[in-house]
Scaffold this motif. Structure first.
Motif, PDB file in Angstrom:
ATOM      1  N   LEU A 111      52.421  -6.161  76.568  1.00  0.00           N
ATOM      2  CA  LEU A 111      52.479  -5.699  75.187  1.00  0.00           C
ATOM      3  C   LEU A 111      51.345  -6.303  74.369  1.00  0.00           C
ATOM      4  O   LEU A 111      50.664  -5.597  73.607  1.00  0.00           O
ATOM      5  N   LEU A 112      51.102  -7.602  74.501  1.00  0.00           N
ATOM      6  CA  LEU A 112      49.995  -8.239  73.795  1.00  0.00           C
ATOM      7  C   LEU A 112      48.664  -7.631  74.225  1.00  0.00           C
ATOM      8  O   LEU A 112      47.770  -7.410  73.387  1.00  0.00           O
ATOM      9  N   ASP A 259      57.455  -4.936  65.482  1.00  0.00           N
ATOM     10  CA  ASP A 259      57.029  -3.986  64.448  1.00  0.00           C
ATOM     11  C   ASP A 259      55.640  -3.435  64.756  1.00  0.00           C
ATOM     12  O   ASP A 259      55.381  -2.236  64.613  1.00  0.00           O
ATOM     13  N   ARG A 260      54.729  -4.314  65.151  1.00  0.00           N
ATOM     14  CA  ARG A 260      53.375  -3.855  65.482  1.00  0.00           C
ATOM     15  C   ARG A 260      53.406  -2.888  66.665  1.00  0.00           C
ATOM     16  O   ARG A 260      52.679  -1.887  66.680  1.00  0.00           O
ATOM     17  N   GLN A 263      54.592   0.438  65.467  1.00  0.00           N
ATOM     18  CA  GLN A 263      53.566   1.119  64.678  1.00  0.00           C
ATOM     19  C   GLN A 263      52.509   1.758  65.566  1.00  0.00           C
ATOM     20  O   GLN A 263      51.936   2.794  65.227  1.00  0.00           O
ATOM     21  N   GLU A 264      52.243   1.147  66.715  1.00  0.00           N
ATOM     22  CA  GLU A 264      51.272   1.692  67.672  1.00  0.00           C
ATOM     23  C   GLU A 264      51.928   2.673  68.653  1.00  0.00           C
ATOM     24  O   GLU A 264      51.281   3.141  69.584  1.00  0.00           O
ATOM     25  N   SER A 265      53.233   2.952  68.434  1.00  0.00           N
ATOM     26  CA  SER A 265      54.002   3.851  69.313  1.00  0.00           C
ATOM     27  C   SER A 265      54.048   3.350  70.755  1.00  0.00           C
ATOM     28  O   SER A 265      54.131   4.135  71.703  1.00  0.00           O
ATOM     29  N   ILE A 266      54.034   2.030  70.906  1.00  0.00           N
ATOM     30  CA  ILE A 266      54.149   1.417  72.238  1.00  0.00           C
ATOM     31  C   ILE A 266      55.611   1.177  72.577  1.00  0.00           C
ATOM     32  O   ILE A 266      56.040   1.378  73.717  1.00  0.00           O
TER      33      ILE A 266
END
Length: 277
Positions: A111-112, A259-260, A263-266
């Motif tokens: 994810l990172l 949340d990030r 927002q990136e649809s990941i």
């Protein structure tokens, strides 16, 4: 009580006392030792166990059935995943079209990496290969993989494989957010007494800190490839005050990460209140 966590030193250090019946009134544990890729998928299957260590990146998929336990996990500073290559001075754009090994597609490390790529190379294309984390460095060294995302003790041993650190994703995260790095979460079925589980984990950790030598044989039994120096460095890095309690900063770090990703649809979005209930 059925539990699954990794055979890595931070987990065996934390859970040693509970596993060995040293915590008063705590139930006996039936332990499954499993790679994080296995536990991430186990948590989303009907075979999910009572208590599990999973990646924070898997949390949105299981929060309806499992509660986040605010202790026992892996969250901290200076402990993030590394992206390694066999070549020097590569840039993010050099990864376009390359084959990259990751320990799990639902891992916090991956994810990172995805969030870093979204910032550095938004239109990245290439091949992601999932493999057990202990196989990643040899694959990069031998040239079957162009870059490898590594976790855990690889931070201390990658030089033995003549590899180069392309980016420390934990350092990137800390510089960008000012927050610690959420890696591994302890979850428990919502039908259980999650407060009691948190209490037993904290007692087990307190015992480990008070009697650090008591768990050495158990830790080495499940991490036979490591020297004691590497084991101690691993524990000192990944077992910290956030292991005892996430606290407000820990919860903020987890929510910021998820949340990030949403927002990136990941990842799917979550209800923030579910993190604390």
């Amino acid at each position: 009580m059925k539990i699954a966590f990794s055979p890595c030193p931070n987990d065996t250090f934390i859970f040693h006392a509970w596993v060995h019946g040293l915590i008063a009134n705590a139930p006996k544990l039936d332990v499954t030792y499993a790679d994080i890729n296995i536990t991430n998928h186990l948590a989303t299957s009907p075979e999910g166990l009572d208590v599990m260590k999973i990646s924070y990146a898997t949390l949105p998929y299981v929060l309806s059935d499992y509660a986040l336990i605010p202790c026992g996990g892996a969250l901290g500073r200076g402990c993030g995943p590394l992206l390694l290559t066999a070549e020097d001075k590569l840039t993010a754009k050099d990864l376009i079209g390359k084959k990259i090994a990751v320990p799990s597609e639902r891992s916090s490390a991956y994810l990172l990496f995805r969030l870093w790529l979204a910032e550095k190379v938004p239109q990245w294309t290439g091949e992601i290969v999932v493999m057990p984390f202990e196989q990643i460095m040899p694959a990069v060294r031998d040239g079957s993989i162009d870059a490898g995302l590594v976790i855990h003790e690889a931070r201390f041993t990658f030089h033995q494989f003549a590899l180069t650190e392309m980016v420390d994703l934990g350092h990137w995260w800390e510089e960008d957010t000012g927050l610690p790095i959420p890696l591994g979460a302890i979850i428990a079925k919502r039908s259980l007494d999650t407060d009691a589980i948190a209490n037993w984990i904290r007692q087990s950790l307190a015992y480990a800190w008070k009697h650090p030598q008591a768990s050495e044989a158990y830790i080495l039994e499940h991490a036979q490839e490591m020297s004691m120096n590497v084991v101690k460095a691993h524990i000192n890095l990944y077992v910290n005050n956030y292991s005892l309690d996430l606290g407000e900063e820990g919860y903020k770090a987890v929510l910021t990460l998820l949340d990030r990703a949403a927002q990136e649809s990941i990842l799917p979005s979550i209800e923030p209140k579910l993190l604390r209930s």
